[in-house]
Design a protein around this motif. Structure first.
Motif, PDB file in Angstrom:
ATOM      1  N   VAL A  10       3.814 -55.103  22.828  1.00 53.22           N
ATOM      2  CA  VAL A  10       4.599 -55.462  21.632  1.00 53.22           C
ATOM      3  C   VAL A  10       4.542 -56.961  21.315  1.00 53.22           C
ATOM      4  O   VAL A  10       4.024 -57.360  20.267  1.00 53.22           O
ATOM      5  CB  VAL A  10       6.085 -55.025  21.799  1.00 53.22           C
ATOM      6  CG1 VAL A  10       6.878 -55.365  20.541  1.00 53.22           C
ATOM      7  CG2 VAL A  10       6.178 -53.530  22.091  1.00 53.22           C
TER       8      VAL A  10
ATOM      9  N   PRO B  67       0.904 -58.809  20.992  1.00 56.62           N
ATOM     10  CA  PRO B  67       0.244 -58.434  19.726  1.00 56.62           C
ATOM     11  C   PRO B  67       0.955 -59.027  18.506  1.00 56.62           C
ATOM     12  O   PRO B  67       0.283 -59.459  17.557  1.00 56.62           O
ATOM     13  CB  PRO B  67       0.343 -56.899  19.720  1.00 56.62           C
ATOM     14  CG  PRO B  67       0.427 -56.517  21.144  1.00 56.62           C
ATOM     15  CD  PRO B  67       1.178 -57.617  21.830  1.00 56.62           C
ATOM     16  N   LEU B  68       2.284 -59.050  18.541  1.00 56.40           N
ATOM     17  CA  LEU B  68       3.002 -59.637  17.404  1.00 56.40           C
ATOM     18  C   LEU B  68       2.629 -61.108  17.238  1.00 56.40           C
ATOM     19  O   LEU B  68       2.457 -61.592  16.119  1.00 56.40           O
ATOM     20  CB  LEU B  68       4.518 -59.494  17.606  1.00 56.40           C
ATOM     21  CG  LEU B  68       5.113 -58.106  17.343  1.00 56.40           C
ATOM     22  CD1 LEU B  68       6.590 -58.068  17.705  1.00 56.40           C
ATOM     23  CD2 LEU B  68       4.931 -57.704  15.891  1.00 56.40           C
TER      24      LEU B  68
ATOM     25  N   PHE C 177      -0.633 -61.359  15.627  1.00 60.48           N
ATOM     26  CA  PHE C 177      -0.556 -61.072  14.194  1.00 60.48           C
ATOM     27  C   PHE C 177       0.102 -62.210  13.423  1.00 60.48           C
ATOM     28  O   PHE C 177       0.328 -62.104  12.218  1.00 60.48           O
ATOM     29  CB  PHE C 177       0.248 -59.787  13.939  1.00 60.48           C
ATOM     30  CG  PHE C 177      -0.419 -58.529  14.427  1.00 60.48           C
ATOM     31  CD1 PHE C 177      -1.775 -58.498  14.727  1.00 60.48           C
ATOM     32  CD2 PHE C 177       0.305 -57.367  14.597  1.00 60.48           C
ATOM     33  CE1 PHE C 177      -2.391 -57.342  15.191  1.00 60.48           C
ATOM     34  CE2 PHE C 177      -0.292 -56.202  15.051  1.00 60.48           C
ATOM     35  CZ  PHE C 177      -1.645 -56.188  15.345  1.00 60.48           C
ATOM     36  N   GLY C 178       0.458 -63.268  14.117  1.00 59.81           N
ATOM     37  CA  GLY C 178       1.027 -64.430  13.435  1.00 59.81           C
ATOM     38  C   GLY C 178       2.516 -64.330  13.155  1.00 59.81           C
ATOM     39  O   GLY C 178       3.050 -65.036  12.301  1.00 59.81           O
ATOM     40  N   ARG C 179       3.208 -63.425  13.851  1.00 61.03           N
ATOM     41  CA  ARG C 179       4.649 -63.318  13.649  1.00 61.03           C
ATOM     42  C   ARG C 179       5.337 -64.565  14.208  1.00 61.03           C
ATOM     43  O   ARG C 179       4.949 -65.090  15.245  1.00 61.03           O
ATOM     44  CB  ARG C 179       5.210 -62.069  14.323  1.00 61.03           C
ATOM     45  CG  ARG C 179       4.655 -60.766  13.774  1.00 61.03           C
ATOM     46  CD  ARG C 179       5.133 -60.550  12.349  1.00 61.03           C
ATOM     47  NE  ARG C 179       4.591 -59.316  11.794  1.00 61.03           N
ATOM     48  CZ  ARG C 179       3.573 -59.261  10.950  1.00 61.03           C
ATOM     49  NH1 ARG C 179       2.975 -60.376  10.558  1.00 61.03           N
ATOM     50  NH2 ARG C 179       3.149 -58.113  10.481  1.00 61.03           N
ATOM     51  N   THR C 180       6.394 -64.989  13.519  1.00 64.23           N
ATOM     52  CA  THR C 180       7.102 -66.213  13.921  1.00 64.23           C
ATOM     53  C   THR C 180       8.112 -65.899  15.035  1.00 64.23           C
ATOM     54  O   THR C 180       8.385 -64.731  15.336  1.00 64.23           O
ATOM     55  CB  THR C 180       7.834 -66.820  12.717  1.00 64.23           C
ATOM     56  OG1 THR C 180       8.646 -65.802  12.144  1.00 64.23           O
ATOM     57  CG2 THR C 180       6.865 -67.327  11.679  1.00 64.23           C
TER      58      THR C 180
ATOM     59  N   GLU D 120      10.936 -63.603  14.086  1.00 64.36           N
ATOM     60  CA  GLU D 120      10.513 -62.209  13.915  1.00 64.36           C
ATOM     61  C   GLU D 120      10.345 -61.529  15.282  1.00 64.36           C
ATOM     62  O   GLU D 120      10.759 -60.377  15.473  1.00 64.36           O
ATOM     63  CB  GLU D 120       9.215 -62.152  13.107  1.00 64.36           C
ATOM     64  CG  GLU D 120       9.427 -62.557  11.645  1.00 64.36           C
ATOM     65  CD  GLU D 120       8.146 -62.915  10.906  1.00 64.36           C
ATOM     66  OE1 GLU D 120       8.232 -63.213   9.713  1.00 64.36           O
ATOM     67  OE2 GLU D 120       7.060 -62.929  11.543  1.00 64.36           O
TER      68      GLU D 120
ATOM     69  N   LEU E 216      15.404 -63.075   8.960  1.00 67.31           N
ATOM     70  CA  LEU E 216      15.744 -61.737   9.437  1.00 67.31           C
ATOM     71  C   LEU E 216      17.189 -61.710   9.936  1.00 67.31           C
ATOM     72  O   LEU E 216      17.455 -61.535  11.123  1.00 67.31           O
ATOM     73  CB  LEU E 216      14.760 -61.318  10.531  1.00 67.31           C
ATOM     74  CG  LEU E 216      13.303 -61.279  10.056  1.00 67.31           C
ATOM     75  CD1 LEU E 216      12.369 -60.942  11.189  1.00 67.31           C
ATOM     76  CD2 LEU E 216      13.127 -60.286   8.919  1.00 67.31           C
TER      77      LEU E 216
ATOM     78  N   ILE F 280       8.849 -54.973  12.313  1.00 68.78           N
ATOM     79  CA  ILE F 280       8.277 -56.314  12.524  1.00 68.78           C
ATOM     80  C   ILE F 280       6.753 -56.246  12.476  1.00 68.78           C
ATOM     81  O   ILE F 280       6.093 -57.139  11.932  1.00 68.78           O
ATOM     82  CB  ILE F 280       8.747 -56.903  13.872  1.00 68.78           C
ATOM     83  CG1 ILE F 280      10.270 -57.010  13.910  1.00 68.78           C
ATOM     84  CG2 ILE F 280       8.124 -58.280  14.106  1.00 68.78           C
ATOM     85  CD1 ILE F 280      10.884 -57.870  12.852  1.00 68.78           C
ATOM     86  N   PHE F 281       6.180 -55.158  13.003  1.00 65.10           N
ATOM     87  CA  PHE F 281       4.729 -55.006  12.911  1.00 65.10           C
ATOM     88  C   PHE F 281       4.292 -54.855  11.450  1.00 65.10           C
ATOM     89  O   PHE F 281       3.209 -55.280  11.077  1.00 65.10           O
ATOM     90  CB  PHE F 281       4.267 -53.769  13.702  1.00 65.10           C
ATOM     91  CG  PHE F 281       3.967 -54.061  15.154  1.00 65.10           C
ATOM     92  CD1 PHE F 281       2.786 -54.696  15.532  1.00 65.10           C
ATOM     93  CD2 PHE F 281       4.862 -53.713  16.148  1.00 65.10           C
ATOM     94  CE1 PHE F 281       2.515 -54.970  16.858  1.00 65.10           C
ATOM     95  CE2 PHE F 281       4.600 -53.981  17.481  1.00 65.10           C
ATOM     96  CZ  PHE F 281       3.414 -54.609  17.837  1.00 65.10           C
TER      97      PHE F 281
ATOM     98  N   LEU G 258       5.779 -56.100   8.760  1.00 67.33           N
ATOM     99  CA  LEU G 258       6.231 -57.148   7.829  1.00 67.33           C
ATOM    100  C   LEU G 258       5.098 -57.625   6.941  1.00 67.33           C
ATOM    101  O   LEU G 258       3.978 -57.831   7.409  1.00 67.33           O
ATOM    102  CB  LEU G 258       6.762 -58.348   8.600  1.00 67.33           C
ATOM    103  CG  LEU G 258       8.224 -58.370   8.983  1.00 67.33           C
ATOM    104  CD1 LEU G 258       8.512 -59.653   9.735  1.00 67.33           C
ATOM    105  CD2 LEU G 258       9.111 -58.294   7.761  1.00 67.33           C
TER     106      LEU G 258
ATOM    107  N   ARG H 271       3.204 -60.352   4.557  1.00 68.83           N
ATOM    108  CA  ARG H 271       3.041 -61.816   4.455  1.00 68.83           C
ATOM    109  C   ARG H 271       2.923 -62.196   2.996  1.00 68.83           C
ATOM    110  O   ARG H 271       2.251 -61.535   2.248  1.00 68.83           O
ATOM    111  CB  ARG H 271       1.778 -62.257   5.192  1.00 68.83           C
ATOM    112  CG  ARG H 271       1.923 -62.167   6.670  1.00 68.83           C
ATOM    113  CD  ARG H 271       2.750 -63.320   7.165  1.00 68.83           C
ATOM    114  NE  ARG H 271       3.298 -63.022   8.468  1.00 68.83           N
ATOM    115  CZ  ARG H 271       4.463 -63.490   8.908  1.00 68.83           C
ATOM    116  NH1 ARG H 271       5.196 -64.210   8.140  1.00 68.83           N
ATOM    117  NH2 ARG H 271       4.886 -63.219  10.102  1.00 68.83           N
TER     118      ARG H 271
END
Lengths: 280, 279
Positions: free
Chosen positions: A78, A81-82, A85-88, A91, B31, B274-275, B277, B279
């Motif tokens: 989880v 990988p997040l 994917f460029g999640r902040t 997030e 969020l 969240i996966f 989301l 952009r």
């Protein structure tokens, strides 16, 4: 007053290691993680279930392996990988909250919602001018964990590398070290400390699915006030935060404790925001 | 038929909450997990006004929305300059503090037992109450969707999006970042507060646990999985949230396990959200 000090010493011994590994996790992975709360509850549930029949070593080993599996799997499947994917950070923080809720519900179905304790004697460990509860035996366990953490941070090369990774992951990689591998090592330390803390806490706090959530909030408070985990200030702040929490618990009814704890964290964040505003 | 109408009211209320959350998480990219607190503030405001002075839904709607919006506006204004993960934690604190206040201020809120006997202000029969609530919930959903349309005709959404992607740049071109965030939070909380007033008059009984952290998590999941402001997507996500416990009960799970599975589903949806989301 003396009884309060004894209880405070017990809770400090039990909770400080948790706050330290929460700080370690933040420093190395650069994000907060709600999942550590339910991972700790998992360790408690396993210790309470296994301690009477299988003994302390098997209970700790099972708790360690289970917590490590949860942390590594959540990281691999989880959170990493997040990140890719460029999640902040915020997030991913929300994703850790989702993972925490999921594990709490699994624990609730598997172990039930009520607080459970291992079957142990309720006789005071020492009866002198004050009553030392059996939980006082947790103090040496907690102290041993603290000394071990201090030794790792300040006396070993591995500790220095963990600190360096927390300071600057890019330079760490440039020096030829693998951040992913060292994050794995950090998670292993986290799992080990959570399992060892659980053996001390099982008799005192008992095991229930949400046992770790309040501790995570204490951890956030400590990190906000105390800075990086390897500095002595962090330990002082951790003890101060636990003292504050114990004082609130002693003075106010249980439901008000939640209110005070979360309000304190909110006020700290507001203060940080206002400081940032004035700096701008 | 009555049961289907009951579920429809709940779906519309949850969809409104999801849409209102979209104003913060969609436009601002924050969020926040306090929307159930706003929902609860609206519900308790309506319940108290009804119990004290017998005010009907038509009258409590506005105060419920304004009180919820103002409460969240005030707090957001104070944390507007914080780091993004700080803001998430702050929103969690707001959520927990509001519920703790609802539990602890027993003389005002009834404490954990909540407030019972809330009247909706119309004819006494059950069907009329359900139909009126259905109409009010549908109207509020349409109004919240309309809010997006109205906003799209102004510069605000573009400013919010620029601020979400680069706050320093947004401020350099004159966008009031703190004010923009507070305004979005006010609108979102006011919409959730209005949903709370409809819920209170419809359910006739409210308690603090209805507006807990799990509900905020579910609202955030509805907004992100349903991709607010996509009304259809939000409605489908709300349908899943409302129907899940009913389905679980029908496949033979006990009430306790069904509640656990439902909350676990909230957690799982959040990770999926969240996966997914945008952009």
């Amino acid at each position: 007053m003396i009884q309060w000090l004894v209880n405070f010493a017990v809770m400090t011994a039990l909770q400080t290691p948790f706050l330290i590994v929460l700080g370690l996790h933040y420093d190395v992975l650069r994000r907060h993680n709600f999942l550590l709360g339910s991972a700790y509850a998992l360790a408690l549930c396993l210790v309470v279930g296994l301690l009477p029949s299988a003994g302390a070593i098997v209970a700790v080993a099972a708790a360690f392996l289970a917590v490590l599996a949860v942390l590594l799997l959540s990281e691999i499947l989880v959170f990493a990988p997040l990140e890719r994917f460029g999640r902040t950070a915020d997030e991913i923080l929300i994703a850790t909250l989702g993972a925490n809720i999921l594990l709490e519900q699994v624990l609730s179905v598997a172990f039930g919602d009520r607080i459970r304790f291992p079957s142990v004697s309720s006789e005071p460990a020492v009866q002198w001018f004050l009553s030392l509860p059996p939980a006082a035996s947790a103090i040496p366990v907690g102290l041993a964990i603290l000394v071990a953490c201090a030794a790792v941070f300040h006396r070993t090369e591995a500790g220095a590398r963990l600190v360096a990774l927390g300071e600057n992951a890019l330079l760490f990689r440039a020096l030829g070290f693998s951040p992913a591998a060292w994050r794995g090592i950090a998670l292993t330390i986290v799992a080990l400390v959570l399992a060892c803390s659980a053996i001390g806490a099982a008799n005192v706090t008992g095991a229930y699915p949400t046992a770790g959530f309040g501790l995570v909030i204490l951890g956030f408070l400590t990190r906000l006030l105390g800075g990086p985990v390897h500095r002595p200030r962090f330990l002082l702040i951790a003890v101060g935060v636990i003292a504050f929490d114990q004082l609130v618990s002693a003075v106010l009814p249980g439901q008000w404790r939640t209110l005070v704890l979360f309000s304190a964290l909110l006020l700290l964040i507001i203060r940080r925001s206002l400081v940032a505003r004035s700096a701008d | 038929m009555d049961y289907a109408l009951h579920l429809a009211v709940l779906v519309l209320i949850w969809a409104t909450l999801g849409l209102s959350q979209g104003l913060i998480s969609g436009y601002l990219g924050i969020l926040a997990i306090h929307q159930a607190a706003a929902w609860g503030i609206g519900a308790y405001t309506a319940a108290l006004l009804n119990r004290l002075w017998g005010l009907p839904l038509g009258v409590t709607l506005i105060p419920g929305a304004v009180v919820a919006g103002s409460a969240l506006f005030a707090i957001t204004a104070l944390i507007g300059r914080g780091r993004r993960d700080d803001q998430v934690i702050a929103s969690l604190c707001v959520q927990v503090v509001v519920v703790a206040l609802l539990v602890n201020l027993t003389s005002i809120t009834g404490g954990p037992l909540g407030i019972a006997g809330i009247e909706w202000g119309g004819p006494g029969d059950q069907r009329a109450r359900v139909l009126a609530s259905l109409g009010a919930a549908a109207g509020l959903l349409a109004a919240t969707a309309g809010l997006y349309v109205l906003l799209s005709r102004t510069r605000l959404p573009r400013e919010w999006l620029v601020m979400r992607d680069d706050r320093a740049f947004a401020e350099s071109i004159g966008v009031d970042a703190g004010g923009a965030r507070s305004l979005a939070t006010f609108l979102a909380a006011a919409s959730a507060g209005a949903a709370g007033t409809i819920f209170a008059h419809y359910a006739t009984f409210i308690e603090p646990s209805t507006f807990g952290l799990a509900e905020s998590v579910a609202i955030l999941a509805i907004a992100t999985v349903g991709r607010a402001p996509n009304v259809g997507g939000v409605l489908v996500a709300a349908l899943v949230i409302v129907l899940a416990p009913e389905v679980l009960r029908n496949i033979g799970l006990g009430a306790d396990v069904a509640a656990n599975v439902r909350q676990g589903l909230f957690g799982l949806l959040l990770i999926v959200a969240i996966f997914r989301l945008r952009r």
